[in-house]
Design an enzyme around this catalytic site. Sequence first.
Site, PDB file in Angstrom:
ATOM      1  N   ASN A 124       3.508  -5.514   5.710  1.00 24.01           N
ATOM      2  CA  ASN A 124       2.350  -6.297   6.148  1.00 24.01           C
ATOM      3  C   ASN A 124       2.762  -7.593   6.845  1.00 24.01           C
ATOM      4  O   ASN A 124       2.049  -8.079   7.728  1.00 24.01           O
ATOM      5  CB  ASN A 124       1.420  -6.580   4.968  1.00 24.01           C
ATOM      6  CG  ASN A 124       0.728  -5.317   4.485  1.00 24.01           C
ATOM      7  OD1 ASN A 124       0.017  -4.664   5.239  1.00 24.01           O
ATOM      8  ND2 ASN A 124       0.966  -4.949   3.235  1.00 24.01           N
TER       9      ASN A 124
ATOM     10  N   HIS B 190      -0.434   5.032   6.871  1.00 22.15           N
ATOM     11  CA  HIS B 190      -0.156   5.368   5.477  1.00 22.15           C
ATOM     12  C   HIS B 190       0.159   6.851   5.270  1.00 22.15           C
ATOM     13  O   HIS B 190      -0.483   7.706   5.890  1.00 22.15           O
ATOM     14  CB  HIS B 190      -1.352   4.986   4.598  1.00 22.15           C
ATOM     15  CG  HIS B 190      -1.640   3.520   4.603  1.00 22.15           C
ATOM     16  ND1 HIS B 190      -2.578   2.948   5.443  1.00 22.15           N
ATOM     17  CD2 HIS B 190      -1.094   2.504   3.885  1.00 22.15           C
ATOM     18  CE1 HIS B 190      -2.604   1.642   5.231  1.00 22.15           C
ATOM     19  NE2 HIS B 190      -1.710   1.350   4.297  1.00 22.15           N
TER      20      HIS B 190
ATOM     21  N   SER C 287       0.805  -1.222   0.000  1.00 20.76           N
ATOM     22  CA  SER C 287       0.000   0.000   0.000  1.00 20.76           C
ATOM     23  C   SER C 287       0.836   1.270   0.000  1.00 20.76           C
ATOM     24  O   SER C 287       0.389   2.309  -0.481  1.00 20.76           O
ATOM     25  CB  SER C 287      -0.941   0.010   1.203  1.00 20.76           C
ATOM     26  OG  SER C 287      -0.210  -0.128   2.409  1.00 20.76           O
TER      27      SER C 287
ATOM     28  N   ASP D  54      -5.228   6.945   9.683  1.00 22.43           N
ATOM     29  CA  ASP D  54      -4.944   5.627  10.271  1.00 22.43           C
ATOM     30  C   ASP D  54      -3.577   5.563  10.939  1.00 22.43           C
ATOM     31  O   ASP D  54      -3.259   4.603  11.631  1.00 22.43           O
ATOM     32  CB  ASP D  54      -5.087   4.517   9.229  1.00 22.43           C
ATOM     33  CG  ASP D  54      -4.120   4.658   8.046  1.00 22.43           C
ATOM     34  OD1 ASP D  54      -3.173   5.466   8.122  1.00 22.43           O
ATOM     35  OD2 ASP D  54      -4.311   3.942   7.051  1.00 22.43           O
TER      36      ASP D  54
ATOM     37  N   GLY E 178      -2.068  -4.148   0.979  1.00 20.17           N
ATOM     38  CA  GLY E 178      -2.209  -5.341   1.802  1.00 20.17           C
ATOM     39  C   GLY E 178      -1.261  -6.466   1.439  1.00 20.17           C
ATOM     40  O   GLY E 178      -1.294  -7.532   2.064  1.00 20.17           O
TER      41      GLY E 178
END
Length: 195
Positions: free
Chosen positions: A88, A172, A26, A169, A59
């Site tokens: 991840n 990111h 991502s 979040d 992801g």
Amino acid sequence: MLVTAFTLILMCAPTHAATVLILGDSLSAGYGMSEDQGWVQLLRNELPQNNIVNGSVSGETTAGGLRRLPNLLESSQPDLVVIELGGNDGLRGFPPNQLKLNLTKIIEISTAHGAKVLLTEIMVPPNYGPRYSKSFTQTYHQLAEEYNIKLIPFFMQKIATDTNLMQRDGIHPNEQAQASITQWMLPWITQELSD
């Protein structure tokens, strides 16, 4: 200023048109924004003479990148593969030896296909504990040394601590961070293409 001057020198060096495959998650897929706002698109703008292929998926784990790699290599025939994977794996607490095994295979398959490789360092948040965090990040340094490839320092280090550059979040980077990421990655990629 020094980075900009260095970049300009490298960009003026004679290079042939090359294909660069960004194999990432991502952080490179432009999560939370339109594709044309992401750093990979900005890289395309900086290197219009080259073909920049974004093989990044939000992801994605190293295992997923490894599964997709053969088709990406076949379809894009890259001169350079930039590996930005592992975040991840870390967030899910996967063991570093599994991370290393997958990255090893990605490096070996890419080089066997005739591509150069750049590896991007990945770090996990400190709340995962110092032992895991150290072992995780050391994996990238070990691979760079073992395969004699360049290791790009983690581009999120300064960005992650600046709330103005992060999405809500807290994981990111936002649109404002993308130009900084591009300028961080650009000299490494340009240097590799000119060698």
